[in-house]
Structures are given as C-alpha cells and as structure tokens.
Design a protein around this motif. Sequence first.
Motif, PDB file in Angstrom:
ATOM      1  N   ASN A   1      42.848 -11.392   8.261  1.00 53.94           N
ATOM      2  CA  ASN A   1      44.568 -10.125   7.809  1.00 53.94           C
ATOM      3  C   ASN A   1      43.475  -9.072   7.772  1.00 53.94           C
ATOM      4  O   ASN A   1      44.037  -7.974   8.201  1.00 53.94           O
ATOM      5  N   THR A   2      42.737  -8.941   6.155  1.00 52.95           N
ATOM      6  CA  THR A   2      42.619  -7.022   6.751  1.00 52.95           C
ATOM      7  C   THR A   2      41.187  -6.528   7.881  1.00 52.95           C
ATOM      8  O   THR A   2      41.517  -5.499   8.474  1.00 52.95           O
ATOM      9  N   LEU A   3      40.461  -7.377   7.451  1.00 55.34           N
ATOM     10  CA  LEU A   3      39.970  -7.330   9.712  1.00 55.34           C
ATOM     11  C   LEU A   3      40.497  -6.919  10.394  1.00 55.34           C
ATOM     12  O   LEU A   3      40.123  -6.193  11.399  1.00 55.34           O
ATOM     13  N   ARG A   4      41.323  -7.760  10.949  1.00 58.25           N
ATOM     14  CA  ARG A   4      42.525  -7.578  11.845  1.00 58.25           C
ATOM     15  C   ARG A   4      43.007  -6.315  11.492  1.00 58.25           C
ATOM     16  O   ARG A   4      43.452  -5.596  12.461  1.00 58.25           O
ATOM     17  N   ALA A   5      43.661  -5.821  10.515  1.00 56.93           N
ATOM     18  CA  ALA A   5      44.073  -4.493  10.526  1.00 56.93           C
ATOM     19  C   ALA A   5      43.591  -3.266  10.595  1.00 56.93           C
ATOM     20  O   ALA A   5      43.976  -2.494  11.419  1.00 56.93           O
ATOM     21  N   PHE A   6      42.091  -3.684   9.821  1.00 54.97           N
ATOM     22  CA  PHE A   6      41.415  -2.488  10.458  1.00 54.97           C
ATOM     23  C   PHE A   6      40.827  -2.367  12.073  1.00 54.97           C
ATOM     24  O   PHE A   6      40.657  -1.233  12.483  1.00 54.97           O
ATOM     25  N   CYS A   7      40.910  -3.550  12.430  1.00 53.26           N
ATOM     26  CA  CYS A   7      40.507  -3.206  13.948  1.00 53.26           C
ATOM     27  C   CYS A   7      41.785  -2.427  14.464  1.00 53.26           C
ATOM     28  O   CYS A   7      42.276  -1.950  15.646  1.00 53.26           O
ATOM     29  N   GLU A   8      43.146  -3.198  14.107  1.00 56.70           N
ATOM     30  CA  GLU A   8      44.289  -1.940  15.384  1.00 56.70           C
ATOM     31  C   GLU A   8      44.505  -0.854  14.156  1.00 56.70           C
ATOM     32  O   GLU A   8      45.033  -0.088  15.134  1.00 56.70           O
ATOM     33  N   ALA A   9      44.027  -0.583  13.082  1.00 60.40           N
ATOM     34  CA  ALA A   9      44.440   1.216  12.509  1.00 60.40           C
ATOM     35  C   ALA A   9      42.552   1.404  12.791  1.00 60.40           C
ATOM     36  O   ALA A   9      43.062   2.988  13.232  1.00 60.40           O
ATOM     37  N   GLY A  10      41.780   1.339  14.183  1.00 61.12           N
ATOM     38  CA  GLY A  10      40.978   1.871  15.231  1.00 61.12           C
ATOM     39  C   GLY A  10      40.196   2.117  14.198  1.00 61.12           C
ATOM     40  O   GLY A  10      38.705   2.919  14.048  1.00 61.12           O
ATOM     41  N   LEU A  11      39.740   1.518  13.073  1.00 58.83           N
ATOM     42  CA  LEU A  11      39.132   1.599  12.181  1.00 58.83           C
ATOM     43  C   LEU A  11      37.412   0.118  12.749  1.00 58.83           C
ATOM     44  O   LEU A  11      36.392   1.132  11.806  1.00 58.83           O
ATOM     45  N   MET A  12      37.608  -0.375  13.111  1.00 59.38           N
ATOM     46  CA  MET A  12      36.238  -0.876  13.725  1.00 59.38           C
ATOM     47  C   MET A  12      36.594  -1.560  15.015  1.00 59.38           C
ATOM     48  O   MET A  12      37.991  -1.332  15.395  1.00 59.38           O
ATOM     49  N   GLN A  13      35.900  -2.430  15.346  1.00 57.63           N
ATOM     50  CA  GLN A  13      35.927  -2.869  16.601  1.00 57.63           C
ATOM     51  C   GLN A  13      35.512  -4.565  16.526  1.00 57.63           C
ATOM     52  O   GLN A  13      34.514  -4.957  16.067  1.00 57.63           O
ATOM     53  N   GLU A  14      36.375  -5.237  17.542  1.00 59.15           N
ATOM     54  CA  GLU A  14      35.467  -6.794  17.281  1.00 59.15           C
ATOM     55  C   GLU A  14      35.128  -6.599  18.457  1.00 59.15           C
ATOM     56  O   GLU A  14      35.467  -6.320  19.712  1.00 59.15           O
ATOM     57  N   VAL A  15      33.542  -8.070  18.278  1.00 67.15           N
ATOM     58  CA  VAL A  15      32.589  -7.843  19.149  1.00 67.15           C
ATOM     59  C   VAL A  15      32.868  -9.440  19.614  1.00 67.15           C
ATOM     60  O   VAL A  15      32.270 -10.220  18.576  1.00 67.15           O
ATOM     61  N   VAL A  16      33.633 -10.186  20.430  1.00 67.03           N
ATOM     62  CA  VAL A  16      33.430 -11.627  20.979  1.00 67.03           C
ATOM     63  C   VAL A  16      31.912 -11.716  21.333  1.00 67.03           C
ATOM     64  O   VAL A  16      31.134 -11.685  22.475  1.00 67.03           O
ATOM     65  N   VAL A  17      31.693 -12.874  20.416  1.00 70.87           N
ATOM     66  CA  VAL A  17      30.220 -13.879  21.191  1.00 70.87           C
ATOM     67  C   VAL A  17      30.692 -15.084  21.751  1.00 70.87           C
ATOM     68  O   VAL A  17      31.549 -15.661  20.513  1.00 70.87           O
ATOM     69  N   ASP A  18      30.250 -15.577  22.429  1.00 68.70           N
ATOM     70  CA  ASP A  18      30.440 -16.971  23.289  1.00 68.70           C
ATOM     71  C   ASP A  18      32.502 -17.342  22.481  1.00 68.70           C
ATOM     72  O   ASP A  18      32.745 -18.984  22.924  1.00 68.70           O
ATOM     73  N   GLY A  19      32.943 -16.200  23.402  1.00 70.82           N
ATOM     74  CA  GLY A  19      34.348 -16.454  23.256  1.00 70.82           C
ATOM     75  C   GLY A  19      34.522 -17.075  22.460  1.00 70.82           C
ATOM     76  O   GLY A  19      36.655 -17.278  22.251  1.00 70.82           O
ATOM     77  N   ALA A  20      34.288 -17.916  21.233  1.00 68.32           N
ATOM     78  CA  ALA A  20      35.103 -17.409  19.335  1.00 68.32           C
ATOM     79  C   ALA A  20      34.751 -17.313  18.380  1.00 68.32           C
ATOM     80  O   ALA A  20      34.980 -16.964  17.816  1.00 68.32           O
ATOM     81  N   LYS A  21      33.129 -16.342  18.373  1.00 64.22           N
ATOM     82  CA  LYS A  21      32.818 -15.680  17.253  1.00 64.22           C
ATOM     83  C   LYS A  21      32.956 -14.229  17.837  1.00 64.22           C
ATOM     84  O   LYS A  21      32.535 -14.083  18.482  1.00 64.22           O
ATOM     85  N   SER A  22      33.475 -14.125  16.578  1.00 62.88           N
ATOM     86  CA  SER A  22      33.751 -12.560  16.140  1.00 62.88           C
ATOM     87  C   SER A  22      33.706 -11.746  15.080  1.00 62.88           C
ATOM     88  O   SER A  22      33.007 -12.428  13.843  1.00 62.88           O
ATOM     89  N   TYR A  23      32.850 -10.679  15.611  1.00 63.84           N
ATOM     90  CA  TYR A  23      32.280 -10.104  15.024  1.00 63.84           C
ATOM     91  C   TYR A  23      32.562  -9.011  15.030  1.00 63.84           C
ATOM     92  O   TYR A  23      33.693  -8.018  16.051  1.00 63.84           O
ATOM     93  N   PHE A  24      32.512  -8.286  13.906  1.00 63.22           N
ATOM     94  CA  PHE A  24      33.859  -6.905  13.427  1.00 63.22           C
ATOM     95  C   PHE A  24      32.255  -5.605  13.234  1.00 63.22           C
ATOM     96  O   PHE A  24      31.699  -5.841  12.300  1.00 63.22           O
ATOM     97  N   ASP A  25      32.565  -4.700  13.867  1.00 63.89           N
ATOM     98  CA  ASP A  25      31.695  -3.755  13.753  1.00 63.89           C
ATOM     99  C   ASP A  25      32.243  -2.182  13.572  1.00 63.89           C
ATOM    100  O   ASP A  25      32.748  -1.753  13.851  1.00 63.89           O
ATOM    101  N   THR A  26      32.027  -1.546  12.561  1.00 66.98           N
ATOM    102  CA  THR A  26      32.471  -0.148  11.804  1.00 66.98           C
ATOM    103  C   THR A  26      31.902   0.823  13.095  1.00 66.98           C
ATOM    104  O   THR A  26      32.695   2.033  12.699  1.00 66.98           O
TER     105      THR A  26
END
Length: 140
Positions: free
Chosen positions: A65-90
């Motif tokens: 939930n916190t990673l999603r909030a960070f992404c929604e706030a524009g602090l991080m971006q989500e990078v999806v690999v294999d359509g299922a594996k998510s990485y979060f990039d600062t």
Amino acid sequence: MDVQEQVRLRVADWLARGGLRPTRQRMALATLLVGDGEHRHVTAESLYALSANGTEKVSLATVYNTLRAFCEAGLMQEVVVDGAKSYFDTRMDDHPHFYWEDTAVLTDAPAEELKIAHLPTAPDGTEIARVDVVIRLRRR
C-alpha cells in the motif's frame, strides 16, 4: 547536523514533495528507499525483508500500500517485468532498465546509449504517457 538528522530531513522533504503525511511507517520505508540519497529498485517483498531489520515493523500489505501511495504521489515509478513482477524505482526521469534474468534484479541501463527513432501514433483520444524499456540480460 548529524547524519541521522540529515536522513530524517531528506525523507521528510521527499514525502512532502509528494504531499504525503510523514507517518511512522512511511518514514521507515522511505528511509530505506531514499535515506542515503541513492536510487533504488525494489520489489514489495525485498523492501519488506529490509524493513524486518528495522525498529518500525510493517506488514507486507502495508509495504504494498505504501509503495502504491508513493507511486500515486509521483515519488516512484512502477516497472512491470513479465506482466506480473513489479519493481519500484525511486529514479523518476525517463530511463531504460536492464533486467538480469538469472538474479531477477532490475538495474538502470545507460539512457544515452538508447535511441528510439519513432513511436507509433497513439489512437484517437489518447496520448502516450510513458515508454518503458526493459532489456533482458542472460549470462553466457
């Protein structure tokens, strides 16, 4: 100012840029992500494992939930690999990534070496929001 105070200020400023309240759990996770000023690529599971060593205990659901909030706030971006594996990039600028298949690690690739000559035209009523480039690597 000591190092701990510098880290606390860096983390509080980072959260403020996203308009997020500095709760104890957000501060603890943000410290792991940006406390030293370096960029990170994490999965929810890897961040959860890192947080288990800290003083502020958080559940895996809270990490997600916190990673999603960070992404929604524009602090991080989500990078999806294999359509299922998510990485979060600062790191928030546009840049390509290397995905190391043998270790399942995501790292930055040199953006200056990537040339995209042309993108397809977006369908009517849409715009291209972002282009993710993930280059898969395998050791010989």
